[in-house]
Design an enzyme around this catalytic site. Structure first.
Site, PDB file in Angstrom:
ATOM      1  N   LYS A 131       1.014  -1.123  -0.039  1.00  0.00           N
ATOM      2  CA  LYS A 131      -0.042   0.072  -0.035  1.00  0.00           C
ATOM      3  C   LYS A 131       0.688   1.093   0.347  1.00  0.00           C
ATOM      4  O   LYS A 131       2.386   1.372   0.549  1.00  0.00           O
ATOM      5  CB  LYS A 131      -1.087  -0.205   1.101  1.00  0.00           C
ATOM      6  CG  LYS A 131      -1.945  -0.807   0.978  1.00  0.00           C
ATOM      7  CD  LYS A 131      -2.826  -0.767   2.762  1.00  0.00           C
ATOM      8  CE  LYS A 131      -3.833  -2.136   2.326  1.00  0.00           C
ATOM      9  NZ  LYS A 131      -5.353  -1.713   1.172  1.00  0.00           N
ATOM     10  N   ARG A 159     -10.530 -11.898  -0.119  1.00  0.00           N
ATOM     11  CA  ARG A 159     -11.496 -12.813  -0.885  1.00  0.00           C
ATOM     12  C   ARG A 159     -10.919 -13.718  -0.550  1.00  0.00           C
ATOM     13  O   ARG A 159     -11.323 -14.697  -0.924  1.00  0.00           O
ATOM     14  CB  ARG A 159     -11.700 -11.874  -2.220  1.00  0.00           C
ATOM     15  CG  ARG A 159     -10.409 -11.710  -2.960  1.00  0.00           C
ATOM     16  CD  ARG A 159     -10.477 -10.675  -4.188  1.00  0.00           C
ATOM     17  NE  ARG A 159     -10.887  -9.492  -4.047  1.00  0.00           N
ATOM     18  CZ  ARG A 159     -11.097  -8.367  -4.890  1.00  0.00           C
ATOM     19  NH1 ARG A 159     -11.353  -8.492  -5.979  1.00  0.00           N
ATOM     20  NH2 ARG A 159     -11.308  -7.298  -4.650  1.00  0.00           N
TER      21      ARG A 159
END
Length: 518
Positions: free
Chosen positions: A292, A366
């Protein structure tokens, strides 16, 4: 937590640090005027019926969340009156007593605002509108959630400036509540169970990631299971590898703190329905190899908010004794970059047997959810609901206070949405457009963990649907926006971890137990 009592005492003679009353914006013939809400009649009388005028002079308008303090009238044992806004005055009248019926969420927010403002006080009397057990429960819940504080890391109860921190409000007397009424007592008991577990979730979300890694989270679940008579099973790295949980192992492989899959089960002996709740539990998300950018890491301890919500909801269901079986699946991992981390381009074999090409290691939630969803599917529950801080795209779509609801069944999606709105958790139904599935096609695997950039929150939902067994009703809650409040507190919502979706899951369990959820 704040102690709650039901009281039929009159406000003037009650020994307390403050009397909390409600005010609203007038409706109908009183449109535009400030009105004193039911429950505060004795207080208004002590001001010779001029309390509304006094408050207007002080700038009060009755707007939701607005708070005004003023000295109590002569003869009151409490020194101050705290007037909190309820928003618009309702037009509806109670069939029982003719009192104005205020929305439960308005009462919940007002009680929360007042409880937070009264931090440091020993006792406050809440003279808000009460027209039945629903109002009693809403006020009780608002008080307990609004009084929440996370200060375990502050030395000797001091804040960052070295000043003495204020302890949460110690006691709240709910005036108008009937101490001997079974429905009123039941409403308070429910509020206590739900609020305590929701605040447990907030504590976990606010805990720094150096203290809450997957193993520590699993230990919290084991302790709660022992306390409340739940069954718990924890799969560590070896068990996950033996079982073929490639998604959870792939995400957690870059961290020195190994991943865990926790199964937390509550079974009522009379239950004929079974719900499975699945929570994303990334205890810290660096993004992995797809790191990130600076400025996006500071709040990533909250990426386990879905697992915290599931954990809290299962325990709350047990404490409430709901006639339903509820299984919680906590998919726990820390997503870190290292020599053993999953790389963009790697292919993972998931627990379901499907292979996934990882195009972006920051789309990790996910992957852990996929394994947990398939594990939950093997028990063939009546419905599965997963909860996750899954996509920034959902925040772009719905903002920071509303979560998205996707499902493989339109009726179930509507039911989940209605349950969320009923308990005061803003939510919005979202579609799963079939054309977006094509974007996840991979040349080397069954599918990729990324698809089209536009509609990214919906793409994530489509990915998860691939790992729900055929014939099982499923819904996905993307709580990326409301899970962590980076702004100032509002209503009963604090800064930091919010416990979003806990109350929705509990309500779904209640509806299922009552046979009202299909």
């Amino acid at each position: 937590m704040t102690a709650l009592t039901l009281s039929t005492a009159a406000a003037p003679g009650l020994r307390a640090d403050a009397i909390v009353i409600g005010v609203a914006k007038g409706a109908g013939s009183r449109s535009g005027d400030l009105v004193v809400a039911p429950g505060a009649e004795a207080v208004d009388k002590a001001y010779d019926g001029k309390l509304a005028g006094v408050l207007e002079t002080l700038g009060a308008s009755g707007a939701e969340g607005e708070l005004t303090k003023l000295p109590a009238p002569a003869g009151f044992k409490a020194p101050i009156v705290v007037a909190v806004g309820l928003g618009a005055e309702p037009d509806a009248k109670s069939e029982d007593a003719g009192d104005e019926v205020y929305d439960a969420e308005a009462l919940r927010k007002a009680a929360g605002v007042a409880a937070r403002a009264l931090a440091g006080s020993k006792k406050a009397a809440f003279a808000l509108p009460v027209d039945g057990p629903g109002a009693v429960g809403a006020i009780a819940e608002g008080v307990l959630l609004g009084a929440y504080a996370f200060d375990v890391y502050k030395e000797n109860g001091k804040d960052a400036k070295g000043k003495n921190g204020k302890a949460p409000l110690a006691e709240a007397a709910l005036l108008g509540g009937k101490p001997r009424d079974a429905a009123h007592k039941g409403a308070v008991a429910r509020a206590v169970a739900v609020a305590e577990e929701l605040n447990r979730a907030r504590d976990l979300i606010n805990m720094p990631p150096n203290d809450l890694n997957p193993a520590a989270f699993a230990a919290e679940a084991q302790a709660a299971a022992k306390e409340h008579g739940l069954k718990v099973q924890v799969l560590d790295e070896k068990a996950l590898a033996k079982g073929g949980y490639g998604g959870i192992l792939g995400v957690g492989g870059g961290s020195a703190a190994g991943p865990r899959l926790v199964k937390l089960s509550y079974t009522h002996p009379k239950a004929d329905k079974h719900l499975a709740f699945v929570g994303k539990g990334i205890t810290y998300d660096s993004g992995g190899i797809s790191l990130k950018p600076a400025g996006h890491n500071e709040t990533m301890k909250c990426d386990m908010s879905g697992a915290a919500a599931v954990f809290a909801a299962v325990v709350a269901a047990a404490r409430l004794g709901l006639e339903v079986s509820v299984t919680g699946w906590l998919a726990l991992a820390e997503n870190m970059p290292s020599g053993s981390a999953t790389r963009p381009g790697d292919v993972l074999r998931m627990y379901s047997g499907k292979t996934v090409e990882v195009l972006n290691t920051d789309a990790e939630g996910r992957l852990v959810l996929a394994d947990a969803l398939w594990a939950a599917s093997q028990e063939k529950p009546d419905a599965i609901v997963d909860v996750a801080t899954l996509t920034g795209a959902m925040m772009l779509a719905l903002g920071s206070r509303t979560f998205g609801v996707m499902a493989n069944d339109d009726a179930f999606r509507s039911a989940v949405h209605e349950a969320a709105e009923e308990v005061g958790e803003p939510a919005w139904p979202m579609p799963l457009p079939e054309h977006l599935r094509k974007g996840m096609e991979s040349q080397v695997a069954d599918l990729a963990n990324m698809g089209e950039r536009m509609g990214g929150g919906l793409v994530a939902g489509l990915f998860l649907r691939e790992f729900v067994a055929e014939g099982i009703t499923w819904a996905h809650l993307d709580i990326a926006g409301p899970a962590f409040n980076e702004g100032g507190p509002f209503g009963y919502t604090p800064k930091g971890g919010t416990g979003s979706a806990v109350r929705t899951l509990v309500r779904l369990a209640e509806l299922t137990a009552a046979g009202d959820l299909g």
